[in-house]
Motif scaffolding. Structure first.
Motif, mmCIF file in Angstrom:
data_model
loop_
_atom_site.group_PDB
_atom_site.id
_atom_site.type_symbol
_atom_site.label_atom_id
_atom_site.label_comp_id
_atom_site.label_asym_id
_atom_site.label_seq_id
_atom_site.Cartn_x
_atom_site.Cartn_y
_atom_site.Cartn_z
ATOM 1 N N GLY A 92 17.043 -11.395 49.784
ATOM 2 C CA GLY A 92 16.483 -12.739 49.688
ATOM 3 C C GLY A 92 16.737 -13.557 50.924
ATOM 4 N N ASN A 93 17.914 -13.400 51.525
ATOM 5 C CA ASN A 93 18.237 -14.126 52.752
ATOM 6 C C ASN A 93 17.379 -13.651 53.918
ATOM 7 O OD1 ASN A 93 19.639 -15.472 54.874
ATOM 8 N ND2 ASN A 93 21.509 -15.426 53.682
ATOM 9 N N ALA A 94 17.139 -12.342 53.980
ATOM 10 C CA ALA A 94 16.448 -11.766 55.128
ATOM 11 C C ALA A 94 14.923 -11.845 55.014
ATOM 12 C CB ALA A 94 16.877 -10.307 55.309
ATOM 13 N N VAL A 95 14.388 -11.504 53.848
ATOM 14 C CA VAL A 95 12.928 -11.453 53.696
ATOM 15 C C VAL A 95 12.426 -12.863 53.419
ATOM 16 C CG1 VAL A 95 10.999 -10.397 52.478
ATOM 17 C CG2 VAL A 95 13.114 -9.122 52.811
ATOM 18 N N GLY A 96 12.353 -13.646 54.484
ATOM 19 C CA GLY A 96 11.909 -15.023 54.378
ATOM 20 C C GLY A 96 10.829 -15.326 55.374
ATOM 21 N N ALA A 97 10.995 -16.413 56.097
ATOM 22 C CA ALA A 97 9.944 -16.873 57.000
ATOM 23 C C ALA A 97 9.660 -15.898 58.126
ATOM 24 C CB ALA A 97 10.334 -18.239 57.565
ATOM 25 N N GLY A 98 10.711 -15.319 58.705
ATOM 26 C CA GLY A 98 10.533 -14.498 59.899
ATOM 27 C C GLY A 98 9.628 -13.301 59.716
ATOM 28 N N ILE A 99 9.730 -12.634 58.572
ATOM 29 C CA ILE A 99 8.940 -11.420 58.354
ATOM 30 C C ILE A 99 7.442 -11.716 58.352
ATOM 31 C CG2 ILE A 99 9.065 -11.615 55.837
ATOM 32 C CD1 ILE A 99 9.195 -8.605 55.661
ATOM 33 N N TYR A 100 7.050 -12.947 57.997
ATOM 34 C CA TYR A 100 5.635 -13.308 57.918
ATOM 35 C C TYR A 100 5.131 -14.120 59.119
ATOM 36 C CZ TYR A 100 6.575 -12.133 53.040
ATOM 37 O OH TYR A 100 6.955 -11.496 51.890
ATOM 38 N N SER B 120 15.100 -12.394 61.237
ATOM 39 C CA SER B 120 14.618 -11.868 59.952
ATOM 40 C C SER B 120 15.602 -10.894 59.330
ATOM 41 C CB SER B 120 13.273 -11.162 60.150
ATOM 42 O OG SER B 120 12.301 -12.055 60.617
ATOM 43 N N TYR B 121 16.456 -10.284 60.158
ATOM 44 C CA TYR B 121 17.459 -9.355 59.655
ATOM 45 C C TYR B 121 18.829 -10.006 59.500
ATOM 46 C CZ TYR B 121 14.434 -5.265 60.494
ATOM 47 O OH TYR B 121 13.436 -4.327 60.454
ATOM 48 N N GLY C 13 16.057 -3.416 63.246
ATOM 49 C CA GLY C 13 16.525 -2.932 61.953
ATOM 50 C C GLY C 13 17.719 -2.007 62.082
ATOM 51 N N LEU C 14 17.675 -1.106 63.065
ATOM 52 C CA LEU C 14 18.816 -0.219 63.290
ATOM 53 C C LEU C 14 20.059 -1.006 63.690
ATOM 54 C CD1 LEU C 14 17.190 2.773 65.228
ATOM 55 C CD2 LEU C 14 17.778 2.645 62.793
ATOM 56 N N VAL C 15 19.869 -2.006 64.534
ATOM 57 C CA VAL C 15 20.992 -2.844 64.952
ATOM 58 C C VAL C 15 21.560 -3.598 63.749
ATOM 59 C CG1 VAL C 15 21.674 -4.814 66.387
ATOM 60 C CG2 VAL C 15 20.152 -3.064 67.321
ATOM 61 N N ALA C 16 20.679 -4.069 62.863
ATOM 62 C CA ALA C 16 21.139 -4.780 61.662
ATOM 63 C C ALA C 16 21.943 -3.867 60.749
ATOM 64 C CB ALA C 16 19.945 -5.361 60.912
ATOM 65 N N MET D 275 14.854 -3.468 55.978
ATOM 66 C CA MET D 275 14.217 -2.801 57.110
ATOM 67 C C MET D 275 12.921 -2.112 56.686
ATOM 68 S SD MET D 275 15.823 0.112 59.622
ATOM 69 C CE MET D 275 14.851 0.843 60.959
ATOM 70 N N VAL D 276 12.960 -1.422 55.555
ATOM 71 C CA VAL D 276 11.748 -0.744 55.063
ATOM 72 C C VAL D 276 10.648 -1.761 54.789
ATOM 73 C CG1 VAL D 276 10.786 0.610 53.166
ATOM 74 C CG2 VAL D 276 13.014 1.223 54.130
ATOM 75 N N LEU D 277 10.997 -2.856 54.153
ATOM 76 C CA LEU D 277 10.018 -3.901 53.860
ATOM 77 C C LEU D 277 9.455 -4.511 55.140
ATOM 78 C CD1 LEU D 277 11.642 -5.818 50.861
ATOM 79 C CD2 LEU D 277 9.555 -4.441 50.817
ATOM 80 N N CYS D 278 10.316 -4.795 56.093
ATOM 81 C CA CYS D 278 9.864 -5.410 57.346
ATOM 82 C C CYS D 278 8.878 -4.517 58.088
ATOM 83 C CB CYS D 278 11.066 -5.726 58.240
ATOM 84 S SG CYS D 278 12.046 -7.151 57.715
ATOM 85 N N LEU D 279 9.181 -3.234 58.173
ATOM 86 C CA LEU D 279 8.282 -2.309 58.867
ATOM 87 C C LEU D 279 6.949 -2.179 58.135
ATOM 88 C CD1 LEU D 279 10.830 0.469 59.892
ATOM 89 C CD2 LEU D 279 9.583 -1.053 61.436
ATOM 90 N N ALA D 280 7.001 -2.048 56.820
ATOM 91 C CA ALA D 280 5.769 -1.874 56.044
ATOM 92 C C ALA D 280 4.899 -3.126 56.115
ATOM 93 C CB ALA D 280 6.116 -1.542 54.598
#
Length: 441
Positions: A19-27, A206-207, A51-54, A239-244
């Motif tokens: 919830g913290n990560a999948v916010g404004a940045g991903i979109y 975003s991460y 994502g790997l760094v995160a 990470m999976v969500l961000c890439l997809a």
């Protein structure tokens, strides 16, 4: 098992991270990144690298939690492992920029998407919607701990279900489209290492929620195992969500329609499925932004409460056992509202990405201090690889980005300077360790 530990299960911690990560940045990030890099592939590669760094960061924070099982995140880690001044400045940055700034960023994006979905909202005074949702999130978490945690979990679950269904449907449409959108050229831009580093700093925002579970570690049963597990699992899901999602955003519409646009998800949805798809996407974006706001409204005040417990802030901001830190929540809401009124979306993204990157890198660096000063080697096969990867990559991205955009580095100076003055002016003489400290380093 304590009352709080029953609230913060593994799923609760994963939901807090996601919830913290999948916010404004991903979109929003990929539209700006595409304008700077001129290549869909480079933008996606940026999401993969970040994502790997995160994940390395989540592993590193897990090592820290195994040594320090208190709530408070960077403030606690740096105070206990390095020096109270380092912890105070980290807490100061969290108070003045980190959490309130990230909330302001998500709330402004939330307003942008709602205004795009329902044009009549454009008649509402600017920032009014962003302010309203920020205040509501504060009220939600200020009522009862259980109410806030369960409401957040339900929002995250709803977001994940809708988001997965939309990604699958969009992928099906994109792969069957003739001609495929990928043949549409992007305006050529010469690759610039500094611009790529700046993009990675934006993406890292975003991460940055990978560490969210650490802020409530003191309220979790068996925190040494549960919190690291929740952070790593949550970061992998993120990470999976961000890439997809960003594959869909980058290949779902002509580049000319999305370059430099904040609301690219709505633009892509319109291109793929018309008005109905656009409305569905706006719904999931709105829910995602709400989860981001509620996650930070939950985590951030724990930092200020711990600072008050240590004497670094007035005692009024302490958290009573079994109750939410209401005064700290109110303080965060007030600062968030001020930032919403004074900031713009892209400016907040650059500043926050740079500031939070350095704070996270400094916190992870404390692992080396623990090992060197006290002879305690973190109980993980990934030490020192994971913290080295995270610190070196994060600092390198931030420094390269500051060369490209020096103002974001300069803006950090007065914040840290004010923090140091506040520490030496009052806190240094009154600071004390909590008698309830669980520190073991």
């Amino acid at each position: 098992m304590t009352k709080h530990s029953r609230l913060f299960s593994t799923w609760s911690l994963v939901a807090l991270v996601v919830g913290n990560a999948v916010g404004a940045g991903i979109y929003t990030t990929s539209g700006f990144a595409l304008a700077d890099l001129g290549s869909r592939e480079w933008v996606l590669f940026g999401w993969f690298v970040a994502g790997l760094v995160a994940i390395a960061g989540a592993m590193s924070y897990g090592m820290l939690v195994r040594h320090i099982t208190e709530s408070g995140g960077e403030y606690v880690f740096l105070s206990r492992a390095i020096h109270p001044l380092a912890g105070f400045i980290a807490g100061w940055v969290s108070l003045l920029a980190g959490f309130p700034g990230a909330i302001a960023f998500a709330a402004l994006a939330f307003e942008a998407y709602l205004s795009s979905a329902w044009p009549w909202l454009q008649q509402v005074p600017a920032t009014a919607t962003a302010i309203a949702v920020t205040v509501c999130a504060g009220l939600l978490h200020g009522f009862r701990v259980r109410t806030g945690v369960q409401s957040h979990q339900n929002l995250v679950l709803l977001m994940l279900i809708i988001l997965v269904l939309l990604v699958v449907a969009a992928t099906f449409v994109i792969t069957l489209r003739t001609p495929p959108i990928s043949v549409l050229p992007v305006a050529p831009v010469q690759f610039n290492l500094y611009a790529f580093a700046g993009t990675l700093v934006w993406i890292s925002l975003s991460y940055s929620g990978f560490n969210a579970a650490a802020y409530v570690a003191g309220e979790v049963d068996h925190a040494r195992d549960a919190v690291p597990r929740g952070m790593v699992l949550g970061t992998v899901v993120t990470m999976v969500l961000c890439l997809a999602v960003n594959w869909v955003l980058l290949y779902g519409a002509d580049a000319s329609l999305i370059q430099g646009r904040a609301e690219i998800a709505a633009v892509v949805a319109d291109s793929l499925g018309g008005r109905t798809a656009r409305q569905l996407v706006q719904l999931v974006v709105a829910i995602s932004l709400l989860t981001s706001i509620t996650a930070m409204a939950l985590a951030g005040p724990r930092v200020y409460a711990k600072m008050a417990e240590d004497g670094a802030l007035p005692a009024v901001f302490k958290q009573r056992l079994g109750h939410p830190p209401r005064t700290s929540i109110a303080l965060q809401v007030v600062i968030s509202v001020l930032l919403i009124s004074l900031s713009d979306l892209r400016g907040l993204m650059s500043y926050l990405g740079f500031t939070l990157s350095l704070c996270l890198a400094l916190a992870v660096s404390s692992l080396f201090v623990i090992h060197w000063r006290r002879g305690l080697r973190p109980a993980s096969a990934w030490y020192p690889l994971a913290p080295l990867v995270f610190v070196v990559c994060t600092v390198s991205f931030a420094m390269l980005s500051s060369i490209h955009q020096p103002m974001q580095a300069l803006a950090l100076v007065p914040v840290c300077g004010l923090g140091a003055l506040a520490y030496y002016g009052s806190v240094r003489h009154t600071r004390r360790r909590s008698p309830q400290s669980k520190t073991e380093i």
